[in-house]
Motif scaffolding. Structure first.
Motif, short mmCIF file in Angstrom:
data_model
loop_
_atom_site.label_atom_id
_atom_site.label_comp_id
_atom_site.label_asym_id
_atom_site.label_seq_id
_atom_site.Cartn_x
_atom_site.Cartn_y
_atom_site.Cartn_z
N UNK A 114 90.74 -22.82 98.97
CA UNK A 114 89.33 -22.42 98.32
C UNK A 114 89.14 -20.71 98.16
N UNK A 115 90.35 -19.64 99.19
CA UNK A 115 90.30 -18.24 99.06
C UNK A 115 91.09 -17.92 97.80
N UNK A 116 92.55 -18.54 98.16
CA UNK A 116 93.36 -18.76 96.75
C UNK A 116 92.54 -18.73 94.70
N UNK A 117 91.58 -20.20 95.33
CA UNK A 117 90.83 -20.31 94.16
C UNK A 117 90.26 -19.24 93.68
N UNK A 118 89.33 -18.37 94.76
CA UNK A 118 88.65 -17.42 94.16
C UNK A 118 89.52 -15.96 93.70
N UNK A 119 90.44 -15.91 94.33
CA UNK A 119 91.32 -14.81 93.65
C UNK A 119 92.01 -15.50 92.85
N UNK A 120 92.45 -16.37 92.23
CA UNK A 120 93.23 -16.73 91.38
C UNK A 120 92.23 -17.54 90.34
N UNK A 121 91.08 -16.88 90.15
CA UNK A 121 90.85 -17.27 89.14
C UNK A 121 90.42 -19.34 88.44
N UNK A 122 90.36 -20.06 90.13
CA UNK A 122 89.90 -21.18 90.07
C UNK A 122 90.72 -22.01 89.98
#
Length: 312
Positions: A114-122
């Motif tokens: 989820x954190x990666x999703x926020x930082x990588x544009x979803x």
């Protein structure tokens, strides 16, 4: 021969029944039987035989099933070449874990992605999580239903069948002695089998790791152990130990979240108490970008868990 027929033959060899193949491939048992019959017509030697009510592969059937696995793997390579399926970063990834690994790793894994999703544009894989606690020999078969399978085995037990599944080591996890915090042995930094064998115990059912280690304690010390409770759930084991009246065996890393101030863990010397936690997968699954993303995230989460469990 059709590829789906070879796939069914392969799954029959891995899963052991037409019903299990049908459930895995989401078709009817009659459809599986029909396709296997058509495949049989294309060769001159028997591919299956009856053993009681079970349908098993003959030697020729196993040879063809292995060849079929190679065909499936080759098709996966072909799909990788065109890219659309294997390169999709947000494709769904199914993960199975035995209970204590699921308790310890699933929530941090979901949080990390989820954190990666926020930082990588979803754009991150869509997780599909399940818990499956089975006997050691049944873990490889789960790779037919899940992209990644978290499995465990004792360090001195038979290795995984690497001709059927790829193996990615995740951790070597000791099983420690779990004691009530007020227990006299809690003052020790390390325990021997002779220190603990005469205690009363809570351990797992036979065939699971804690019971195997307790059997080794009994063998080394030459004295029987009094087992009061047979419990597989580690949170229940920890609660019983905390309440007093019994000691147990708990995994050092994955049981961390179920411990409270009333339970301490102490290393056990003199017997092999290490279990291996591995990721099992079909080779073709690891060619998918989304699967490898989840695999690498699992490695990150486990590393962090080990660091949290290390003495300061």
């Amino acid at each position: 021969m059709e590829i789906h027929q070879l796939q069914m033959l392969r799954e029959l060899g891995d899963l052991g029944s037409v019903k299990a193949v049908a459930e895995t491939l989401m078709v009817t048992p009659s459809a599986v039987s029909q396709q296997l019959a058509l495949l049989q017509k294309s060769v001159d030697v028997p591919l299956t035989r009856k053993e009681g009510r079970a349908l098993v592969l003959t030697d020729a059937g196993r040879v063809l099933a292995e060849a079929g696995a190679a065909v499936v793997n080759a098709m996966a390579d072909a799909r990788a070449a065109i890219g659309a399926y294997h390169d999709a970063p947000d494709a769904p990834v199914s993960v199975s874990a035995f209970h204590s690994a699921g308790q310890a790793l699933f929530a941090p894994l979901a949080a990390l992605l989820a954190a990666d999703k926020t930082s990588d544009g979803g754009i991150t894989p869509r997780l599909r999580l399940s818990d499956e606690d089975v006997a050691q020999e049944d873990f490889p078969g789960l790779a037919a239903r899940y992209d990644l399978v978290l499995a465990h085995r004792m360090d001195n037990s038979p290795q995984w069948p690497e001709d059927k599944v790829a193996v990615i080591p995740l951790a070597d996890e000791p099983l420690d002695i779990a004691l009530p915090a007020h227990h006299p042995l809690a003052a020790r930094t390390e325990l021997e089998p002779s220190d603990v064998v005469d205690e009363t115990w809570v351990t797992s059912r036979d065939g699971y790791s804690p019971a195997d280690v307790l059997s080794a304690v009994v063998a080394v010390s030459g004295r029987p152990a009094e087992v009061l409770h047979r419990i597989n759930d580690y949170s229940t084991v920890a609660a019983l130990v905390s309440a007093g009246g019994a000691i147990g065996l708990l995994p050092r890393f994955t049981a961390r979240r179920v411990l409270d101030a009333g339970v301490v863990l102490r290393p056990l010397a003199g017997v092999n108490s290490v279990r291996k936690i591995d990721i099992l997968a079909r080779p073709e699954a690891l060619k998918r970008k989304s699967v490898m993303t989840v695999c690498e995230s699992l490695q990150t989460v486990m590393t962090e868990l080990i660091e949290l469990s290390s003495p300061r």
